[in-house]
Write an enzyme that holds these catalytic residues in place. Structure first.
Site, PDB file in Angstrom:
ATOM      1  N   GLU A   1       2.975   0.746   0.371  1.00  0.00           N
ATOM      2  CA  GLU A   1       3.694  -0.281  -0.400  1.00  0.00           C
ATOM      3  C   GLU A   1       3.936   0.113  -1.851  1.00  0.00           C
ATOM      4  O   GLU A   1       5.007  -0.111  -2.395  1.00  0.00           O
ATOM      5  CB  GLU A   1       2.924  -1.611  -0.400  1.00  0.00           C
ATOM      6  CG  GLU A   1       2.980  -2.359   0.900  1.00  0.00           C
ATOM      7  CD  GLU A   1       1.653  -2.324   1.608  1.00  0.00           C
ATOM      8  OE1 GLU A   1       1.304  -3.325   2.207  1.00  0.00           O
ATOM      9  OE2 GLU A   1       0.965  -1.286   1.553  1.00  0.00           O
TER      10      GLU A   1
ATOM     11  N   ASP B   1      -0.678  -1.945   4.213  1.00  0.00           N
ATOM     12  CA  ASP B   1      -2.034  -2.507   4.163  1.00  0.00           C
ATOM     13  C   ASP B   1      -2.547  -2.938   5.540  1.00  0.00           C
ATOM     14  O   ASP B   1      -1.762  -3.336   6.414  1.00  0.00           O
ATOM     15  CB  ASP B   1      -2.066  -3.708   3.208  1.00  0.00           C
ATOM     16  CG  ASP B   1      -1.979  -3.272   1.754  1.00  0.00           C
ATOM     17  OD1 ASP B   1      -2.222  -2.100   1.474  1.00  0.00           O
ATOM     18  OD2 ASP B   1      -1.668  -4.124   0.893  1.00  0.00           O
TER      19      ASP B   1
ATOM     20  N   ASP C   1      -3.628  -5.465   7.137  1.00  0.00           N
ATOM     21  CA  ASP C   1      -3.719  -6.887   7.441  1.00  0.00           C
ATOM     22  C   ASP C   1      -2.394  -7.352   8.033  1.00  0.00           C
ATOM     23  O   ASP C   1      -1.493  -6.555   8.262  1.00  0.00           O
ATOM     24  CB  ASP C   1      -4.094  -7.705   6.193  1.00  0.00           C
ATOM     25  CG  ASP C   1      -3.125  -7.476   5.036  1.00  0.00           C
ATOM     26  OD1 ASP C   1      -2.033  -6.919   5.269  1.00  0.00           O
ATOM     27  OD2 ASP C   1      -3.461  -7.839   3.899  1.00  0.00           O
TER      28      ASP C   1
ATOM     29  N   GLU D   1       0.027  -9.106   6.754  1.00  0.00           N
ATOM     30  CA  GLU D   1       1.155  -8.897   5.839  1.00  0.00           C
ATOM     31  C   GLU D   1       1.604  -7.438   5.880  1.00  0.00           C
ATOM     32  O   GLU D   1       2.794  -7.140   5.929  1.00  0.00           O
ATOM     33  CB  GLU D   1       0.736  -9.291   4.422  1.00  0.00           C
ATOM     34  CG  GLU D   1       1.897  -9.551   3.483  1.00  0.00           C
ATOM     35  CD  GLU D   1       2.535 -10.903   3.711  1.00  0.00           C
ATOM     36  OE1 GLU D   1       3.663 -11.079   3.238  1.00  0.00           O
ATOM     37  OE2 GLU D   1       1.931 -11.770   4.374  1.00  0.00           O
TER      38      GLU D   1
ATOM     39  N   TYR E   1     -10.445  -2.303   0.762  1.00  0.00           N
ATOM     40  CA  TYR E   1      -9.345  -3.267   0.738  1.00  0.00           C
ATOM     41  C   TYR E   1      -9.838  -4.649   0.340  1.00  0.00           C
ATOM     42  O   TYR E   1     -10.866  -5.123   0.834  1.00  0.00           O
ATOM     43  CB  TYR E   1      -8.669  -3.307   2.111  1.00  0.00           C
ATOM     44  CG  TYR E   1      -7.357  -4.041   2.093  1.00  0.00           C
ATOM     45  CD1 TYR E   1      -6.359  -3.685   1.208  1.00  0.00           C
ATOM     46  CD2 TYR E   1      -7.125  -5.097   2.967  1.00  0.00           C
ATOM     47  CE1 TYR E   1      -5.150  -4.356   1.187  1.00  0.00           C
ATOM     48  CE2 TYR E   1      -5.914  -5.767   2.965  1.00  0.00           C
ATOM     49  CZ  TYR E   1      -4.938  -5.401   2.060  1.00  0.00           C
ATOM     50  OH  TYR E   1      -3.737  -6.069   2.044  1.00  0.00           O
TER      51      TYR E   1
ATOM     52  N   ARG F   1      -8.415  -7.733   0.547  1.00  0.00           N
ATOM     53  CA  ARG F   1      -8.049  -8.964   1.260  1.00  0.00           C
ATOM     54  C   ARG F   1      -8.801  -8.974   2.581  1.00  0.00           C
ATOM     55  O   ARG F   1      -8.391  -8.352   3.551  1.00  0.00           O
ATOM     56  CB  ARG F   1      -6.532  -9.032   1.475  1.00  0.00           C
ATOM     57  CG  ARG F   1      -5.770  -9.177   0.159  1.00  0.00           C
ATOM     58  CD  ARG F   1      -4.279  -9.353   0.362  1.00  0.00           C
ATOM     59  NE  ARG F   1      -3.622  -9.505  -0.925  1.00  0.00           N
ATOM     60  CZ  ARG F   1      -3.112  -8.510  -1.652  1.00  0.00           C
ATOM     61  NH1 ARG F   1      -3.204  -7.269  -1.187  1.00  0.00           N
ATOM     62  NH2 ARG F   1      -2.543  -8.728  -2.809  1.00  0.00           N
TER      63      ARG F   1
ATOM     64  N   HIS G   1     -11.773  -5.184   8.215  1.00  0.00           N
ATOM     65  CA  HIS G   1     -13.016  -5.330   8.964  1.00  0.00           C
ATOM     66  C   HIS G   1     -14.258  -5.052   8.133  1.00  0.00           C
ATOM     67  O   HIS G   1     -15.345  -4.904   8.669  1.00  0.00           O
ATOM     68  CB  HIS G   1     -12.987  -4.403  10.181  1.00  0.00           C
ATOM     69  CG  HIS G   1     -11.831  -4.681  11.085  1.00  0.00           C
ATOM     70  ND1 HIS G   1     -11.697  -5.856  11.771  1.00  0.00           N
ATOM     71  CD2 HIS G   1     -10.739  -3.937  11.395  1.00  0.00           C
ATOM     72  CE1 HIS G   1     -10.578  -5.825  12.489  1.00  0.00           C
ATOM     73  NE2 HIS G   1      -9.982  -4.676  12.270  1.00  0.00           N
TER      74      HIS G   1
END
Length: 767
Positions: free
Chosen positions: A9, A82, A84, A86, A307, A309, A354
């Protein structure tokens, strides 16, 4: 020529990963989302299984072109967004765009996900690519469609029934309800009187206090003594029974353990950074993103944290091994538990990444890398590092003692509590903060003098003290994030945007770092809770999140779920559009007649908030502020007359607040501000004759302008400083504060880019 193209990103992330992968890989950034729904009605079509119409985000078109150009030279494409939902959605959108542009052909496409940006993690992920996850993609599509349909149907209704420019959202509306309901609870709160009864005691020349627990054989509760008469009676009874002495009736000694808090999740790092560092949720996530994407540590770019989030409190086995070895080497084997600590995730639908938020390597000690970090990066990294190490250290051991002291007989008992830290364990490194913590009157952390049953101690005095119960505190950012998580409203990754939206829409304001609903926020919440109660209900919102999680796990299909939601919601919107009258929403009738025309009055919503106005408007223009007494005489300015007509000057109320006006209005229209603008003492750099004054614009925003206005129209938004710019020589600098860069001295001249970082008093106190 690169054989493989990797897409992430952000350019910072791309730069870090490129160094890890080497010359056979090209790494480019998509710069976030590459396409979004069309910004108009009809972008989601409920009649055709909620098909969505997308458009390329204009500012990212050049990045897509660069990706296509590079992809033509590559054999493999790795989508490394990422880890997740999103990120999965961004990867899918990229894949769909490239497929539509017919540039994939026979190229191998793999989805790559890693929880930390380290060389081993990145290379391992690229060596084991997977396919795009339909379940995660469908969960994100459903979330986006839900938010779109709620926003594009409720927001226009708010425009019609309240005023233009308002919005409603699937998660922002329940969050607003939390803040409004807390404010109403505070306003309706009725304080109750109660009295505490403490004894000031001395033993071996050491004074301490004890709290009354039993009075004449009955247990003392908070409201046992609830007025001054009872307090005096209790004081006389206890003083007479004690006769200057208390007897040690019972001594209880215990040893208790205190365990460390779990490593950080997105929610808990936002809460703790708010309490300890004064960061907003948005600032916390922004700084964490920088730490995750990579910091140059003197020639080597390293992602410092995993990460950010995540709902999980798990730690990877290799991380646990490294942390335990570090604790043994740094703090000694006696501070290391026999087995690694395991924590249970409180969230019933923990998903996203995770692992908990942790340092990618605990060997990157904060003090050693401080010189490579900005002030905010260091403070947040140190917080994450300490919490992670502390969670794997041994518990703290406390010796506690509770002493019951009898006044005359065991029917009248005081209790004193104390404790000592025998072994600090993890507390030597880190201790979690609490929201709205109050001073513990039992003072359990104090050390009591040695006492045993039968000892007689000296009673110095009885200390009756009056108290009143207090309402619950307003939400801070930390306590609001905690409440959102407890109710299941939104996801940790959305908390910062929820809070920002409420502030940007002017539904809430911040006062002393606490949320207060505005008049508009109250009316929007009242409209939604009265007419759409099921859609701002906390359980409904949490249930919707459960459904989205079930889709992500592959347990539900997203289209039937959307159909179950859409039909009753759409029918209710159409019914309310026809049945609800705007006046019923924005007008609150009051039992009072208009003093001007005799008509009825109502509390109404205006551009500047609520006011009292006549229902016969526009024939009658009577208005006054909500808190203004209709029968009160106008406040006359003593010793002054109107310079235009010699009438009395009075304090008047207008749409922008109080001001001084002529009592002869409307025949005389003389006005002046109630408060004179504050003089900053800085000379105007343009005319060099007047001083810069602090003023307030009609919007309420503060600005600074020359006192010689309108002759001199020089003005700036930021606080003037009596210092010349060392770069261009302009006679004045200004003090500018932004969330991203903090507080800086900057030159107000547009052509000069001088800036210098400074530390405010508040920042110094936090440090």
């Amino acid at each position: 020529m690169a054989k493989s193209l990797v897409i992430v990103e952000s350019p910072a992330k791309a730069k870090t990963i490129k160094k890890y992968l080497g010359k056979d890989y090209e790494v480019l950034a998509s710069y976030g989302h590459v396409r979004d729904l069309l910004p108009k009605e009809g972008a989601v079509d409920p009649e055709h299984d909620f098909a969505m119409k997308y458009q390329l985000i204009e500012k990212n078109e050049k990045h897509i072109d660069a990706i296509i150009k590079s992809l033509k030279k590559a054999d493999n494409l790795y989508l490394a967004t990422d880890p997740d939902r999103e990120g999965e959605a961004i990867a899918w959108h990229l894949y769909e765009i490239l497929k539509d542009r017919d540039v994939l052909n026979d190229k191998h496409v793999g989805r790559v996900a890693f929880n930390e940006i380290t060389k081993s993690a990145v290379n391992d992920a690229v060596s084991h690519p997977r396919e795009l996850s339909d379940d995660l993609i469908h969960a994100q599509l459903a979330r986006r469609a839900l938010d779109y349909l709620v926003g594009f149907n409720l927001s226009p209704l708010l425009w019609k029934k309240i005023r233009r420019g308002l919005s409603a959202g699937r998660v922002q509306s329940p969050a607003l309800r939390l803040i409004v309901e807390r404010e109403i609870e505070i306003e309706n709160f009725k304080p109750k009187e109660y009295w505490s009864m403490d004894a000031e005691v001395e033993q071996d020349k050491q004074a301490f206090t004890a709290k009354l627990t039993y009075l004449q054989g009955k247990k003392v509760s908070q409201f046992t003594i609830n007025n001054e008469k009872k307090a005096k009676e209790a004081e006389q009874t206890l003083s007479g029974a004690a006769n200057g002495k208390l007897t040690v009736h019972k001594v209880e000694k215990k040893q208790r353990k205190r365990n460390p808090a779990a490593p950080f999740t997105t929610s808990t790092v936002q809460q703790e950074a708010s309490r300890k560092l004064g960061f907003t949720a948005r600032k916390t996530m922004s700084v964490a993103q920088q730490l995750y994407e990579g910091i140059d540590l003197g020639g080597e770019t390293v992602g410092l944290i995993t990460y950010m989030r995540t709902d999980s409190v798990n730690l990877a086995d290799e991380a646990l091994t490294e942390i335990r070895q570090f604790i043994q080497d740094k703090y000694g084997a006696d501070n290391l538990p026999k087995e690694p600590r395991q924590f249970k995730t409180k969230s019933k639908n923990a998903q996203e990444a995770h692992e908990a938020i942790r340092p990618t390597s605990v060997l990157h000690e904060p003090a050693q890398i401080k010189k490579h970090l900005s002030k905010d990066q260091f403070r947040l990294y140190e917080l994450i590092w300490k919490r992670t190490v502390a969670c794997q250290m041994i518990h703290a051991t406390m010796d506690t003692v509770a002493v019951d002291l009898a006044a005359g007989s065991p029917d009248n008992l005081f209790r004193a509590n104390g404790s000592t830290v025998v072994k600090p364990g993890f507390m030597a490194l880190y201790l979690e903060s609490e929201d709205d913590s109050k001073k513990d009157k039992d003072d359990k952390d104090r050390i009591l003098p040695p006492m045993k049953e039968g000892d007689v101690v000296e009673l110095l005095k009885i200390l009756p003290e009056q108290h009143f119960t207090e309402p619950p505190p307003r939400y801070s950012e930390a306590s609001l994030v905690k409440a959102l998580e407890e109710y299941g409203i939104g996801r940790p990754s959305t908390y910062a945007s929820i809070i920002s939206t409420l502030q940007q829409r002017e539904y809430v304001e911040m006062d002393k770092k606490r949320f207060i609903p505005t008049d508009v926020g109250r009316i929007v919440n009242k409209f939604l809770t009265e007419h759409f109660p099921q859609y701002v209900d906390y359980e409904f919102t949490a249930h919707m999140e459960d459904d989205l999680d079930a889709i992500a796990r592959g347990e539900k299909d997203w289209v039937p779920m959307m159909k179950d939601f859409w039909k009753p919601f759409h029918e209710l919107v159409e019914e309310k559009d026809k049945s609800v009258d705007r006046k019923d929403v924005t007008h609150e009738q009051i039992d009072e007649k208009c003093p001007k025309c005799g008509g009825s009055l109502a509390i109404r919503l205006g551009r500047r908030g609520r006011f009292i106005g006549c229902n016969n408007y526009p024939e009658c223009d009577y208005t006054r502020n909500v808190n203004e007494d209709a029968n009160a005489e106008p406040e006359v300015i003593e010793g002054r007359k109107c310079p235009d007509c010699e009438s009395d000057l009075i304090i008047r109320h207008g749409r922008y607040g109080k001001f001084i006006g002529c009592s002869g209005y409307p025949d005389c229209r003389y006005i002046e501000p109630l408060e004179k603008p504050e003089n900053t003492g800085v000379q105007c750099p343009e005319c060099k004759q007047g001083s810069m004054l602090k003023r307030k614009a009609r919007s309420g925003k503060i600005f600074f302008s020359c006192e010689r206005y309108p002759d001199c129209k020089y003005a700036v938004w930021n606080q003037p400083l009596n210092e010349a710019c060392p770069q261009c020589g302009w006679p004045m600098l200004t003090l500018k504060t932004t969330k991203r860069r903090g507080t800086e001295k900057v030159c107000p001249q547009k052509e000069c880019n001088y800036s210098e970082q400074v530390e405010t008093e508040e920042e110094a106190e936090q440090e």
